[in-house]
Design a protein around this motif. Sequence first.
Motif, PDB file in Angstrom:
ATOM      1  N   VAL A  94      -2.048   6.366   0.701  1.00 25.18           N
ATOM      2  CA  VAL A  94      -3.317   5.660   0.919  1.00 25.18           C
ATOM      3  C   VAL A  94      -3.437   5.259   2.380  1.00 25.18           C
ATOM      4  N   GLN A  95      -2.293   4.798   2.916  1.00 24.21           N
ATOM      5  CA  GLN A  95      -2.282   4.393   4.323  1.00 24.21           C
ATOM      6  C   GLN A  95      -2.715   5.563   5.226  1.00 24.21           C
ATOM      7  N   ILE A  96      -2.107   6.695   4.970  1.00 23.42           N
ATOM      8  CA  ILE A  96      -2.417   7.874   5.796  1.00 23.42           C
ATOM      9  C   ILE A  96      -3.878   8.273   5.631  1.00 23.42           C
ATOM     10  N   LEU A  97      -4.367   8.141   4.390  1.00 17.51           N
ATOM     11  CA  LEU A  97      -5.768   8.496   4.138  1.00 17.51           C
ATOM     12  C   LEU A  97      -6.693   7.596   4.955  1.00 17.51           C
ATOM     13  N   TYR A  98      -6.450   6.295   4.875  1.00 19.07           N
ATOM     14  CA  TYR A  98      -7.284   5.341   5.623  1.00 19.07           C
ATOM     15  C   TYR A  98      -7.240   5.629   7.121  1.00 19.07           C
ATOM     16  N   ARG A  99      -6.008   5.759   7.617  1.00 13.98           N
ATOM     17  CA  ARG A  99      -5.846   5.981   9.061  1.00 13.98           C
ATOM     18  C   ARG A  99      -6.567   7.262   9.496  1.00 13.98           C
ATOM     19  N   SER A 100      -6.418   8.297   8.700  1.00 13.81           N
ATOM     20  CA  SER A 100      -7.022   9.583   9.094  1.00 13.81           C
ATOM     21  C   SER A 100      -8.534   9.476   9.142  1.00 13.81           C
ATOM     22  N   ILE A 101      -9.105   8.835   8.108  1.00 14.11           N
ATOM     23  CA  ILE A 101     -10.565   8.719   8.078  1.00 14.11           C
ATOM     24  C   ILE A 101     -11.051   7.908   9.276  1.00 14.11           C
ATOM     25  N   ALA A 102     -10.389   6.767   9.512  1.00 15.33           N
ATOM     26  CA  ALA A 102     -10.797   5.910  10.623  1.00 15.33           C
ATOM     27  C   ALA A 102     -10.668   6.651  11.953  1.00 15.33           C
ATOM     28  N   LEU A 103      -9.537   7.347  12.121  1.00 14.23           N
ATOM     29  CA  LEU A 103      -9.325   8.033  13.395  1.00 14.23           C
ATOM     30  C   LEU A 103     -10.280   9.196  13.590  1.00 14.23           C
ATOM     31  N   PHE A 104     -10.622   9.830  12.478  1.00  5.23           N
ATOM     32  CA  PHE A 104     -11.578  10.931  12.609  1.00  5.23           C
ATOM     33  C   PHE A 104     -12.878  10.415  13.227  1.00  5.23           C
ATOM     34  N   ILE A 105     -13.340   9.271  12.682  1.00  2.00           N
ATOM     35  CA  ILE A 105     -14.583   8.689  13.210  1.00  2.00           C
ATOM     36  C   ILE A 105     -14.410   8.313  14.682  1.00  2.00           C
ATOM     37  N   VAL A 106     -13.248   7.701  14.986  1.00  2.00           N
ATOM     38  CA  VAL A 106     -12.995   7.302  16.377  1.00  2.00           C
ATOM     39  C   VAL A 106     -13.019   8.522  17.296  1.00  2.00           C
ATOM     40  N   VAL A 107     -12.344   9.577  16.869  1.00  2.00           N
ATOM     41  CA  VAL A 107     -12.233  10.759  17.739  1.00  2.00           C
ATOM     42  C   VAL A 107     -13.601  11.416  17.947  1.00  2.00           C
ATOM     43  N   MET A 121       0.857  -1.206   0.000  1.00  2.00           N
ATOM     44  CA  MET A 121       0.000   0.000   0.000  1.00  2.00           C
ATOM     45  C   MET A 121       0.889   1.250   0.000  1.00  2.00           C
ATOM     46  N   PRO A 122       0.664   2.147  -0.939  1.00  2.41           N
ATOM     47  CA  PRO A 122       1.479   3.379  -0.881  1.00  2.41           C
ATOM     48  C   PRO A 122       1.179   4.169   0.397  1.00  2.41           C
ATOM     49  N   MET A 123       2.151   4.956   0.764  1.00  4.92           N
ATOM     50  CA  MET A 123       2.088   5.712   2.016  1.00  4.92           C
ATOM     51  C   MET A 123       0.830   6.590   2.104  1.00  4.92           C
TER      52      MET A 123
END
Lengths: 286, 68
Positions: free
Chosen positions: A5-18, A1-3
Amino acid sequence: MPMWVQILYRSIALFIVVVAVAQILGKRNLTRIPPYRFISYQVIALIAALISLNVIKEVAFGLIALGVWVLFPIALDYLSLKSKRFHDLINGKERVLIKHGKIMEEGLMQTRLTGEELLRELRSKNAFNLADVEFAVMETTGEINAFLKSGKKPVTAHDLGVKTAPQAEPQTVILDGNVLNEPLASLGLNKEWLRIQLENMGVSLDNVFLGQVDSSGDLYLDLFDDAIELPQPKVKEMIYANLEKAQASLETFALETNDKNAKAMYKKNAQKLKLLMDKLNPYLLR
Amino acid sequence: MTVASQVKQTLASLKGVQGTLRIYSTQTQDEETVSVFQEALETTSAVINDLEKRLQVLEYQEPQYKGN
């Protein structure tokens, strides 16, 4: 996975978590939270940012840290709800800064507050004159509250010895041209009542931006078309004026008549209406 | 205007007041206010009664103005 995309996924997931975490942590006013909560908010934000930017490579580690900083404040809140001693330990105690109109210097020392800061806080409570303050306290949140001397407090109806009618909160029944059924029902009214009221005022529902019913059941409207002048409810004033007129007429009749019985009757009833007016005054005119 | 018609006018305006008070006593939420309005209704009823009796006497005395 390119970097990226990884950051995009993590950010979206964390936004929901936060967002979810913020819901769990409660809706307390952010300017009035105890220091430990403030710190926990900051740490949560920081951890979320670090995970989202891939600085913490292992997501699980980040989530563990995040979980601790979310759950501990909640646990502390529950414990301090249960135990007063624990509450005082965590939140600290409020400190008296002014007592009987005198500044408690040791209280200032303990809270590390300078004289200027105290005066500034008092001014923000509209106490510009130190001589007006009877009592001031620093809450555990750092806010300073002042109790003014009895002669300097704002006058209330109670102070003036004026009777006022009890007033409940008004209910908004029309918003943006739509009838809100729930508040209407809580007043014991229905759409039919509203339709009749609107008809009496000569307004159509889709021209109404906002409609409120006060506790006495009067409808206040704000229209989209500001050029239309609405008759605002003056019914209560009218009742009072009519009563006044009737009372005055009765007095006149009492003076004019020659019949003794009638005179007494008119006088008695004029008196009755006078008493009634005094009694209704707070309900009709204020 | 005769006395009888003056009394009639007062009577009418009192009845109007009573009607509006009755509306308010039903549509007000607060119970204390409702009881004040209801008390007001009783008082106005008593006054209206007295006036109506007086009106009968007046109309008997001046039958030529009856109905004015």
